[in-house]
Design an enzyme around this catalytic site. Sequence first.
Site, mmCIF file in Angstrom:
data_model
loop_
_atom_site.group_PDB
_atom_site.id
_atom_site.type_symbol
_atom_site.label_atom_id
_atom_site.label_comp_id
_atom_site.label_asym_id
_atom_site.label_seq_id
_atom_site.Cartn_x
_atom_site.Cartn_y
_atom_site.Cartn_z
ATOM 1 N N GLY A 178 3.623 -4.282 11.175
ATOM 2 C CA GLY A 178 2.712 -4.500 10.051
ATOM 3 C C GLY A 178 2.665 -3.331 9.081
ATOM 4 C CG ASP A 212 1.073 1.857 12.482
ATOM 5 O OD1 ASP A 212 1.260 2.935 11.902
ATOM 6 O OD2 ASP A 212 0.829 1.760 13.701
ATOM 7 C CB SER A 231 -8.711 -5.851 12.449
ATOM 8 O OG SER A 231 -8.857 -4.748 13.321
ATOM 9 C CB THR A 232 -6.917 -9.370 8.446
ATOM 10 O OG1 THR A 232 -6.017 -8.676 7.565
ATOM 11 C CG2 THR A 232 -8.339 -8.933 8.197
ATOM 12 C CB ILE A 264 -0.999 -0.021 1.182
ATOM 13 C CG1 ILE A 264 -2.190 0.906 0.919
ATOM 14 C CG2 ILE A 264 -0.315 0.327 2.506
ATOM 15 C CD1 ILE A 264 -3.368 0.684 1.866
ATOM 16 C CE1 TYR A 291 -3.614 -4.501 17.571
ATOM 17 C CE2 TYR A 291 -5.275 -3.106 16.557
ATOM 18 C CZ TYR A 291 -4.188 -3.254 17.391
ATOM 19 O OH TYR A 291 -3.670 -2.151 18.033
HETATM 20 N N1 AR6 Z 1 0.635 -3.098 2.296
HETATM 21 C C1 AR6 Z 1 -0.609 -3.641 2.353
HETATM 22 N N2 AR6 Z 1 -1.013 -4.481 3.329
HETATM 23 C C2 AR6 Z 1 -0.111 -4.799 4.289
HETATM 24 C C3 AR6 Z 1 1.200 -4.279 4.303
HETATM 25 C C4 AR6 Z 1 1.571 -3.403 3.253
HETATM 26 N N3 AR6 Z 1 2.798 -2.849 3.176
HETATM 27 N N4 AR6 Z 1 1.841 -4.789 5.389
HETATM 28 C C5 AR6 Z 1 0.973 -5.607 6.029
HETATM 29 N N5 AR6 Z 1 -0.193 -5.625 5.352
HETATM 30 P P1 AR6 Z 1 -1.504 -5.423 10.404
HETATM 31 P P2 AR6 Z 1 -3.771 -5.007 12.273
HETATM 32 C C6 AR6 Z 1 -1.452 -6.333 5.670
HETATM 33 O O1 AR6 Z 1 -0.878 -6.430 11.310
HETATM 34 O O2 AR6 Z 1 -4.083 -6.446 12.239
HETATM 35 C C7 AR6 Z 1 0.477 -2.590 14.143
HETATM 36 O O3 AR6 Z 1 1.536 -2.870 15.032
HETATM 37 C C8 AR6 Z 1 -1.365 -7.559 6.535
HETATM 38 O O4 AR6 Z 1 -0.964 -8.702 5.776
HETATM 39 O O5 AR6 Z 1 -0.627 -4.427 9.761
HETATM 40 O O6 AR6 Z 1 -4.874 -4.012 12.112
HETATM 41 C C9 AR6 Z 1 -0.367 -1.427 14.599
HETATM 42 O O7 AR6 Z 1 0.416 -0.418 15.224
HETATM 43 C C10 AR6 Z 1 -2.795 -7.678 7.008
HETATM 44 O O8 AR6 Z 1 -3.598 -8.305 6.004
HETATM 45 O O9 AR6 Z 1 -2.653 -4.556 11.177
HETATM 46 C C11 AR6 Z 1 -1.307 -2.069 15.578
HETATM 47 O O10 AR6 Z 1 -0.719 -2.230 16.844
HETATM 48 C C12 AR6 Z 1 -3.255 -6.213 7.118
HETATM 49 O O11 AR6 Z 1 -2.275 -5.455 6.402
HETATM 50 C C13 AR6 Z 1 -1.556 -3.430 14.957
HETATM 51 O O12 AR6 Z 1 -0.399 -3.701 14.151
HETATM 52 C C14 AR6 Z 1 -3.355 -5.694 8.533
HETATM 53 O O13 AR6 Z 1 -2.305 -6.247 9.308
HETATM 54 C C15 AR6 Z 1 -2.757 -3.425 14.055
HETATM 55 O O14 AR6 Z 1 -3.023 -4.732 13.639
#
Ligand code: AR6
Length: 182
Positions: free
Chosen positions: A41, A43, A126-127, A20, A130
Amino acid sequence: MTVLTRRIGGAELEVIVADITTLSVDAIVNAANTSLLGGGGVDGAIHRAAGPELVAECRMLNGCKTGDAKITRGYRLKAAHVIHTVGPVWNGGTLGEDDLLASCYRRSMALCAKHELISVAFPAISTGIYRFPAERAADIAVRTTIEGLALAPTVARVVFCCFSEPSAKLHAETLAQHGGPC
Ligand code: AR6
């Protein structure tokens, strides 16, 4: 990689597999935590790509509640803005997780409307860390965003930016039930 594109009213909705942080859209949505000060992740990836100016602006926002969203500039990203939203931690589904996840998409679309944005990209909030079940989350993401289009008339392009093909397939399955081909 584009998996599916559908037209709904005046908007084009796409499911893609991509990082993204590379997208040229008016806003990318960040799956943040309540501190808004960065994390792992997506973020972590967004903060790394945007540069330290992003966390400096985030520090002035006083955090964000779960289910809510706040907007900043995009700094070194190609995206002009970042919409930071905080998804729920999955706890079995009895603590209002579905409604809180829907609220993330609703509040993000409301910010797009308020700032008259034309294009927005969502990750699968969240996937990851979280642990929200991916299929259930994809269904909520697509349905709530489509509902949000009615209140966001400037939005002409919505991208569901998935990080894996299985995730994209889940979003495409729900999106295919709506609208028509482009
Ligand atoms: N581009 C697109 N999607 C992504 C990318 C990317 N570069 N990197 C990961 N994903 P997550 P959450 C996907 O864990 O579950 C953080 O520490 C990933 O495969 O990023 O909402 C925050 O600070 C998954 O499908 O977010 C919070 O503490 C999706 O993004 C916590 O993680 C969300 O995974 C939030 O957890």
